[in-house]
Write a protein that holds these residues in place. Structure first.
Motif, PDB file in Angstrom:
ATOM      1  N   ALA A  34       0.789  -1.273   0.016  1.00  0.00           N
ATOM      2  CA  ALA A  34      -0.012  -0.149   0.114  1.00  0.00           C
ATOM      3  C   ALA A  34       0.666   1.248  -0.056  1.00  0.00           C
ATOM      4  O   ALA A  34       0.628   2.281  -0.834  1.00  0.00           O
ATOM      5  N   GLU A  35       1.906   1.267   0.792  1.00  0.00           N
ATOM      6  CA  GLU A  35       2.611   2.598   0.679  1.00  0.00           C
ATOM      7  C   GLU A  35       3.608   2.740  -0.493  1.00  0.00           C
ATOM      8  O   GLU A  35       3.499   3.804  -0.970  1.00  0.00           O
ATOM      9  N   ALA A  36       3.776   1.495  -1.091  1.00  0.00           N
ATOM     10  CA  ALA A  36       4.677   2.001  -2.511  1.00  0.00           C
ATOM     11  C   ALA A  36       3.510   2.339  -3.471  1.00  0.00           C
ATOM     12  O   ALA A  36       3.918   3.035  -4.261  1.00  0.00           O
ATOM     13  N   GLY A  37       2.298   2.006  -3.456  1.00  0.00           N
ATOM     14  CA  GLY A  37       1.049   2.176  -4.572  1.00  0.00           C
ATOM     15  C   GLY A  37       0.863   3.676  -4.152  1.00  0.00           C
ATOM     16  O   GLY A  37       0.854   4.564  -5.257  1.00  0.00           O
ATOM     17  N   VAL A  38       0.962   4.066  -2.698  1.00  0.00           N
ATOM     18  CA  VAL A  38       0.458   5.534  -2.586  1.00  0.00           C
ATOM     19  C   VAL A  38       1.680   6.424  -2.787  1.00  0.00           C
ATOM     20  O   VAL A  38       1.359   7.490  -3.314  1.00  0.00           O
ATOM     21  N   ARG A  39       2.933   5.939  -2.554  1.00  0.00           N
ATOM     22  CA  ARG A  39       4.028   6.650  -3.054  1.00  0.00           C
ATOM     23  C   ARG A  39       4.142   7.017  -4.474  1.00  0.00           C
ATOM     24  O   ARG A  39       4.183   8.072  -4.958  1.00  0.00           O
ATOM     25  N   GLN A  40       3.813   6.021  -5.148  1.00  0.00           N
ATOM     26  CA  GLN A  40       3.642   6.073  -6.794  1.00  0.00           C
ATOM     27  C   GLN A  40       2.562   7.073  -7.085  1.00  0.00           C
ATOM     28  O   GLN A  40       2.881   7.788  -8.084  1.00  0.00           O
ATOM     29  N   ALA A  41       1.428   6.943  -6.615  1.00  0.00           N
ATOM     30  CA  ALA A  41       0.235   7.932  -6.913  1.00  0.00           C
ATOM     31  C   ALA A  41       0.745   9.288  -6.637  1.00  0.00           C
ATOM     32  O   ALA A  41       0.345  10.198  -7.179  1.00  0.00           O
ATOM     33  N   VAL A  42       1.374   9.499  -5.352  1.00  0.00           N
ATOM     34  CA  VAL A  42       1.818  10.886  -5.174  1.00  0.00           C
ATOM     35  C   VAL A  42       2.785  11.502  -5.998  1.00  0.00           C
ATOM     36  O   VAL A  42       2.715  12.411  -6.245  1.00  0.00           O
ATOM     37  N   ALA A  43       3.736  10.476  -6.475  1.00  0.00           N
ATOM     38  CA  ALA A  43       4.620  11.163  -7.455  1.00  0.00           C
ATOM     39  C   ALA A  43       4.226  11.386  -8.724  1.00  0.00           C
ATOM     40  O   ALA A  43       4.475  12.638  -9.162  1.00  0.00           O
ATOM     41  N   ALA A  44       3.178  10.739  -9.088  1.00  0.00           N
ATOM     42  CA  ALA A  44       2.388  10.988 -10.355  1.00  0.00           C
ATOM     43  C   ALA A  44       1.454  12.266 -10.103  1.00  0.00           C
ATOM     44  O   ALA A  44       1.385  13.239 -10.952  1.00  0.00           O
ATOM     45  N   ALA A  45       0.855  12.423  -8.907  1.00  0.00           N
ATOM     46  CA  ALA A  45       0.160  13.745  -8.575  1.00  0.00           C
ATOM     47  C   ALA A  45       1.239  14.875  -8.789  1.00  0.00           C
ATOM     48  O   ALA A  45       0.783  15.927  -9.242  1.00  0.00           O
ATOM     49  N   ARG A  46       2.143  14.858  -8.092  1.00  0.00           N
ATOM     50  CA  ARG A  46       3.235  15.797  -7.992  1.00  0.00           C
ATOM     51  C   ARG A  46       3.689  16.329  -9.359  1.00  0.00           C
ATOM     52  O   ARG A  46       3.708  17.481  -9.687  1.00  0.00           O
ATOM     53  N   SER A  47       3.886  15.215 -10.237  1.00  0.00           N
ATOM     54  CA  SER A  47       4.358  15.525 -11.795  1.00  0.00           C
ATOM     55  C   SER A  47       3.189  16.373 -12.403  1.00  0.00           C
ATOM     56  O   SER A  47       3.620  17.525 -13.148  1.00  0.00           O
ATOM     57  N   ALA A  48       2.165  15.582 -12.349  1.00  0.00           N
ATOM     58  CA  ALA A  48       0.874  16.348 -12.947  1.00  0.00           C
ATOM     59  C   ALA A  48       0.530  17.826 -12.519  1.00  0.00           C
ATOM     60  O   ALA A  48       0.534  18.774 -13.244  1.00  0.00           O
ATOM     61  N   SER A  49       0.724  18.139 -11.139  1.00  0.00           N
ATOM     62  CA  SER A  49       0.616  19.607 -10.781  1.00  0.00           C
ATOM     63  C   SER A  49       1.674  20.196 -11.108  1.00  0.00           C
ATOM     64  O   SER A  49       1.495  21.626 -11.602  1.00  0.00           O
ATOM     65  N   TRP A  50       3.220  19.989 -11.275  1.00  0.00           N
ATOM     66  CA  TRP A  50       4.125  20.557 -11.688  1.00  0.00           C
ATOM     67  C   TRP A  50       3.952  21.057 -13.222  1.00  0.00           C
ATOM     68  O   TRP A  50       4.095  22.275 -13.689  1.00  0.00           O
ATOM     69  N   GLN A  51       3.456  20.040 -13.984  1.00  0.00           N
ATOM     70  CA  GLN A  51       3.160  20.347 -15.300  1.00  0.00           C
ATOM     71  C   GLN A  51       2.256  21.368 -15.447  1.00  0.00           C
ATOM     72  O   GLN A  51       2.217  22.261 -16.524  1.00  0.00           O
ATOM     73  N   ARG A  52       1.031  21.230 -14.572  1.00  0.00           N
ATOM     74  CA  ARG A  52      -0.200  22.204 -14.842  1.00  0.00           C
ATOM     75  C   ARG A  52       0.417  23.546 -14.431  1.00  0.00           C
ATOM     76  O   ARG A  52      -0.044  24.630 -15.060  1.00  0.00           O
ATOM     77  N   GLU A  53       1.274  23.632 -13.344  1.00  0.00           N
ATOM     78  CA  GLU A  53       1.796  24.937 -12.801  1.00  0.00           C
ATOM     79  C   GLU A  53       2.650  25.645 -13.796  1.00  0.00           C
ATOM     80  O   GLU A  53       2.763  26.796 -13.808  1.00  0.00           O
ATOM     81  N   ASN A  54       3.344  24.824 -14.570  1.00  0.00           N
ATOM     82  CA  ASN A  54       4.526  25.344 -15.439  1.00  0.00           C
ATOM     83  C   ASN A  54       4.239  25.355 -17.190  1.00  0.00           C
ATOM     84  O   ASN A  54       4.947  25.501 -17.854  1.00  0.00           O
ATOM     85  N   ALA A  55       2.928  25.120 -17.244  1.00  0.00           N
ATOM     86  CA  ALA A  55       2.368  24.733 -18.743  1.00  0.00           C
ATOM     87  C   ALA A  55       2.709  26.029 -19.449  1.00  0.00           C
ATOM     88  O   ALA A  55       3.021  25.859 -20.721  1.00  0.00           O
ATOM     89  N   ASP A  56       2.371  27.211 -19.007  1.00  0.00           N
ATOM     90  CA  ASP A  56       2.780  28.465 -19.678  1.00  0.00           C
ATOM     91  C   ASP A  56       4.171  28.636 -20.177  1.00  0.00           C
ATOM     92  O   ASP A  56       4.689  28.911 -21.272  1.00  0.00           O
TER      93      ASP A  56
END
Length: 78
Positions: A34-56
């Protein structure tokens, strides 16, 4: 990947009964899985958030490269 020891917090999870039974039959450590899966989901969410914030900025940089070409393109060996 070995992480430094951090405090653990007990958590309740609801899992598919069949998946839970199969995991137990194979001796899967549910907490680690579960921890590995949550860690992977958090990394994906962090990456998607960075891409949205830096899209311009990314679009601007890509546009510049499309118009001007890559600065060191003449040194490429491929």
């Amino acid at each position: 990947m070995q992480r430094h020891a951090t405090p653990k917090k007990p958590t309740n999870l609801s899992l598919d009964a069949g998946l839970l039974q199969e995991a137990r039959s194979f001796g899967v450590n549910l907490s680690q899985a579960a921890e590995a899966g949550v860690r992977q989901a958090v990394a994906a969410a962090r990456s998607a958030s960075w891409q949205r914030e830096n899209a311009d900025a990314l679009a601007s940089s890509n546009d510049w490269a499309d118009r001007q070409g890559l600065p060191l393109a003449r040194y490429r060996q491929f």
